[in-house]
Motif scaffolding. Structure first.
Motif, PDB file in Angstrom:
ATOM      1  N   ASN A   1      43.816  48.918  21.739  1.00  0.00           N
ATOM      2  CA  ASN A   1      45.131  49.346  22.236  1.00  0.00           C
ATOM      3  C   ASN A   1      44.999  49.944  23.631  1.00  0.00           C
ATOM      4  OD1 ASN A   1      44.878  52.312  22.087  1.00  0.00           O
ATOM      5  ND2 ASN A   1      44.742  51.962  19.887  1.00  0.00           N
ATOM      6  N   GLU A   2      46.084  49.956  24.369  1.00  0.00           N
ATOM      7  CA  GLU A   2      46.057  50.332  25.782  1.00  0.00           C
ATOM      8  C   GLU A   2      45.577  51.750  26.042  1.00  0.00           C
ATOM      9  OE1 GLU A   2      49.386  49.160  28.223  1.00  0.00           O
ATOM     10  OE2 GLU A   2      49.752  47.450  26.906  1.00  0.00           O
ATOM     11  N   GLY A   3      45.700  52.629  25.078  1.00  0.00           N
ATOM     12  CA  GLY A   3      45.258  54.004  25.275  1.00  0.00           C
ATOM     13  C   GLY A   3      43.788  54.221  24.948  1.00  0.00           C
ATOM     14  N   GLY A   4      43.120  53.209  24.428  1.00  0.00           N
ATOM     15  CA  GLY A   4      41.755  53.369  23.954  1.00  0.00           C
ATOM     16  C   GLY A   4      40.687  52.951  24.943  1.00  0.00           C
ATOM     17  N   ILE A   5      39.462  53.342  24.636  1.00  0.00           N
ATOM     18  CA  ILE A   5      38.317  53.078  25.510  1.00  0.00           C
ATOM     19  C   ILE A   5      37.977  51.582  25.542  1.00  0.00           C
ATOM     20  CG2 ILE A   5      36.554  53.542  23.756  1.00  0.00           C
ATOM     21  CD1 ILE A   5      36.326  54.488  27.474  1.00  0.00           C
ATOM     22  N   TYR A   6      38.170  50.855  24.433  1.00  0.00           N
ATOM     23  CA  TYR A   6      37.867  49.423  24.426  1.00  0.00           C
ATOM     24  C   TYR A   6      38.737  48.694  25.445  1.00  0.00           C
ATOM     25  CZ  TYR A   6      35.273  49.825  19.973  1.00  0.00           C
ATOM     26  OH  TYR A   6      34.389  50.129  18.990  1.00  0.00           O
ATOM     27  N   TYR A   7      40.002  49.051  25.490  1.00  0.00           N
ATOM     28  CA  TYR A   7      40.920  48.418  26.432  1.00  0.00           C
ATOM     29  C   TYR A   7      40.509  48.737  27.870  1.00  0.00           C
ATOM     30  CZ  TYR A   7      45.221  46.789  28.591  1.00  0.00           C
ATOM     31  OH  TYR A   7      46.134  46.109  29.371  1.00  0.00           O
ATOM     32  N   LYS A   8      40.181  49.994  28.123  1.00  0.00           N
ATOM     33  CA  LYS A   8      39.784  50.403  29.472  1.00  0.00           C
ATOM     34  C   LYS A   8      38.485  49.721  29.890  1.00  0.00           C
ATOM     35  CE  LYS A   8      42.276  54.681  29.114  1.00  0.00           C
ATOM     36  NZ  LYS A   8      42.255  56.062  28.730  1.00  0.00           N
ATOM     37  N   PHE A   9      37.561  49.605  28.964  1.00  0.00           N
ATOM     38  CA  PHE A   9      36.287  48.943  29.241  1.00  0.00           C
ATOM     39  C   PHE A   9      36.531  47.480  29.607  1.00  0.00           C
ATOM     40  CE2 PHE A   9      32.317  46.833  28.187  1.00  0.00           C
ATOM     41  CZ  PHE A   9      31.377  47.694  28.723  1.00  0.00           C
ATOM     42  N   ALA A  10      37.326  46.773  28.790  1.00  0.00           N
ATOM     43  CA  ALA A  10      37.616  45.364  29.055  1.00  0.00           C
ATOM     44  C   ALA A  10      38.407  45.198  30.350  1.00  0.00           C
ATOM     45  CB  ALA A  10      38.377  44.751  27.876  1.00  0.00           C
ATOM     46  N   ASP A  11      39.283  46.155  30.647  1.00  0.00           N
ATOM     47  CA  ASP A  11      40.048  46.109  31.884  1.00  0.00           C
ATOM     48  C   ASP A  11      39.111  46.190  33.091  1.00  0.00           C
ATOM     49  OD1 ASP A  11      42.767  45.641  32.220  1.00  0.00           O
ATOM     50  OD2 ASP A  11      43.155  47.693  32.886  1.00  0.00           O
ATOM     51  N   THR A  12      38.103  47.053  32.995  1.00  0.00           N
ATOM     52  CA  THR A  12      37.121  47.179  34.071  1.00  0.00           C
ATOM     53  C   THR A  12      36.356  45.871  34.259  1.00  0.00           C
ATOM     54  OG1 THR A  12      36.891  49.545  33.674  1.00  0.00           O
ATOM     55  CG2 THR A  12      35.101  48.468  34.875  1.00  0.00           C
ATOM     56  N   LEU A  13      35.946  45.258  33.146  1.00  0.00           N
ATOM     57  CA  LEU A  13      35.241  43.975  33.243  1.00  0.00           C
ATOM     58  C   LEU A  13      36.126  42.911  33.880  1.00  0.00           C
ATOM     59  CD1 LEU A  13      33.299  43.732  29.866  1.00  0.00           C
ATOM     60  CD2 LEU A  13      32.366  44.191  32.136  1.00  0.00           C
ATOM     61  N   SER A  14      37.411  42.899  33.513  1.00  0.00           N
ATOM     62  CA  SER A  14      38.311  41.893  34.089  1.00  0.00           C
ATOM     63  C   SER A  14      38.558  42.149  35.581  1.00  0.00           C
ATOM     64  CB  SER A  14      39.631  41.832  33.316  1.00  0.00           C
ATOM     65  OG  SER A  14      40.384  43.002  33.494  1.00  0.00           O
ATOM     66  N   ASP A  15      38.440  43.404  36.012  1.00  0.00           N
ATOM     67  CA  ASP A  15      38.543  43.706  37.444  1.00  0.00           C
ATOM     68  C   ASP A  15      37.317  43.199  38.203  1.00  0.00           C
ATOM     69  OD1 ASP A  15      40.993  44.955  37.130  1.00  0.00           O
ATOM     70  OD2 ASP A  15      40.163  46.990  37.130  1.00  0.00           O
ATOM     71  N   ILE A  16      36.158  43.246  37.549  1.00  0.00           N
ATOM     72  CA  ILE A  16      34.907  42.816  38.170  1.00  0.00           C
ATOM     73  C   ILE A  16      34.816  41.290  38.227  1.00  0.00           C
ATOM     74  CG2 ILE A  16      32.391  42.767  37.863  1.00  0.00           C
ATOM     75  CD1 ILE A  16      32.663  45.609  36.655  1.00  0.00           C
ATOM     76  N   ASP A  17      35.260  40.622  37.171  1.00  0.00           N
ATOM     77  CA  ASP A  17      35.167  39.163  37.098  1.00  0.00           C
ATOM     78  C   ASP A  17      36.541  38.591  36.766  1.00  0.00           C
ATOM     79  OD1 ASP A  17      34.771  36.452  36.280  1.00  0.00           O
ATOM     80  OD2 ASP A  17      32.682  36.913  35.808  1.00  0.00           O
ATOM     81  N   GLU A  18      37.100  37.836  37.689  1.00  0.00           N
ATOM     82  CA  GLU A  18      38.451  37.296  37.525  1.00  0.00           C
ATOM     83  C   GLU A  18      38.567  36.294  36.386  1.00  0.00           C
ATOM     84  OE1 GLU A  18      38.322  33.686  40.791  1.00  0.00           O
ATOM     85  OE2 GLU A  18      38.846  35.700  41.470  1.00  0.00           O
TER      86      GLU A  18
END
Length: 163
Positions: A35-52
Motif C-alpha cells: 500500500n502507498e503508505g508502506g515501506i514496500y511501496y516506497k522501496f519499489a517507487d525508488t527502484l522505478s525512479d532508478i530504472d524506467e
C-alpha cells in the motif's frame, strides 16, 4: 551501526536489481509492492525512479504479491519470508494452494514490528488486546499475517478483537 548496515544492504540490492534489469530484454518489469503508505511501496517507487523499465504495482502486500506472481500479473514481488515459506510449502494461508516456480532474488532487510498503545491505556500485554479496536494491516498483507501470529501466540484470533 544498524542504519549504516541497512543503507549498505539497500544500495547493494538496488545495484544488483538495476544490473539484473539492464542485462535483460528491455521490457517493463511489473514489481508488486504494497500500500502507498508502506515501506514496500516506497522501496519499489525508488527502484522505478532508478530504472524506467520497472513499474511499481500497488498491491495489498506479501500474500497478494505471491498470488499475483503465480497468476502472471507481476514479474517480481516484495514478500515477507514467512509468507514466502507458507506459499512454497503450501501451508498456512496457502494450504492446498502451493506456489511453485518462484525463487528469492534478494533479502532486502530484517523487518520488526511493534505493538503501540497510548501511555494511559490499560493494555499491558498482547493478551489485553481482547475486545479492543486493533489495526492489523491491510488484508492479504504480511503485516496482517504478523498480527495473526501475535494474536495466536496469546490464544486470540481476529474474532476476539475489533479489527
Amino acid at each position: 551501526m544498524r542504519k549504516i548496515k541497512n543503507t549498505i544492504i539497500f544500495i547493494v540490492t538496488v545495484a544488483i536489481l538495476t544490473m539484473f534489469c539492464s542485462c535483460c530484454k528491455r521490457s517493463e518489469i511489473k514489481l508488486g509492492s504494497g500500500n502507498e503508505g508502506g515501506i514496500y511501496y516506497k522501496f519499489a517507487d525508488t527502484l522505478s525512479d532508478i530504472d524506467e523499465n520497472i513499474t511499481n504495482i500497488r498491491t495489498a502486500g506479501s500474500q497478494a504479491n505471491m498470488r499475483l506472481l503465480k497468476d502472471g500479473f507481476i514479474n517480481m514481488g516484495i514478500v515477507q519470508s514467512d509468507v514466502l515459506s507458507e506459499a512454497v510449502n503450501g501451508t498456512g494461508d496457502f494450504n492446498g494452494n502451493k506456489i511453485n516456480n518462484v525463487r528469492a532474488v534478494a533479502a532486502l532487510y530484517m523487518e520488526s514490528f511493534q505493538i503501540i498503545v497510548p501511555a494511559d491505556s490499560d493494555i499491558q500485554t498482547p493478551a489485553d488486546l481482547k475486545g479492543k479496536k486493533v489495526s492489523v494491516g491491510e488484508e492479504d498483507s504480511g503485516v496482517a499475517k504478523n498480527a495473526e501470529y501475535i494474536l495466536n501466540s496469546v490464544s486470540l484470533d481476529y474474532n476476539m478483537i475489533d479489527v
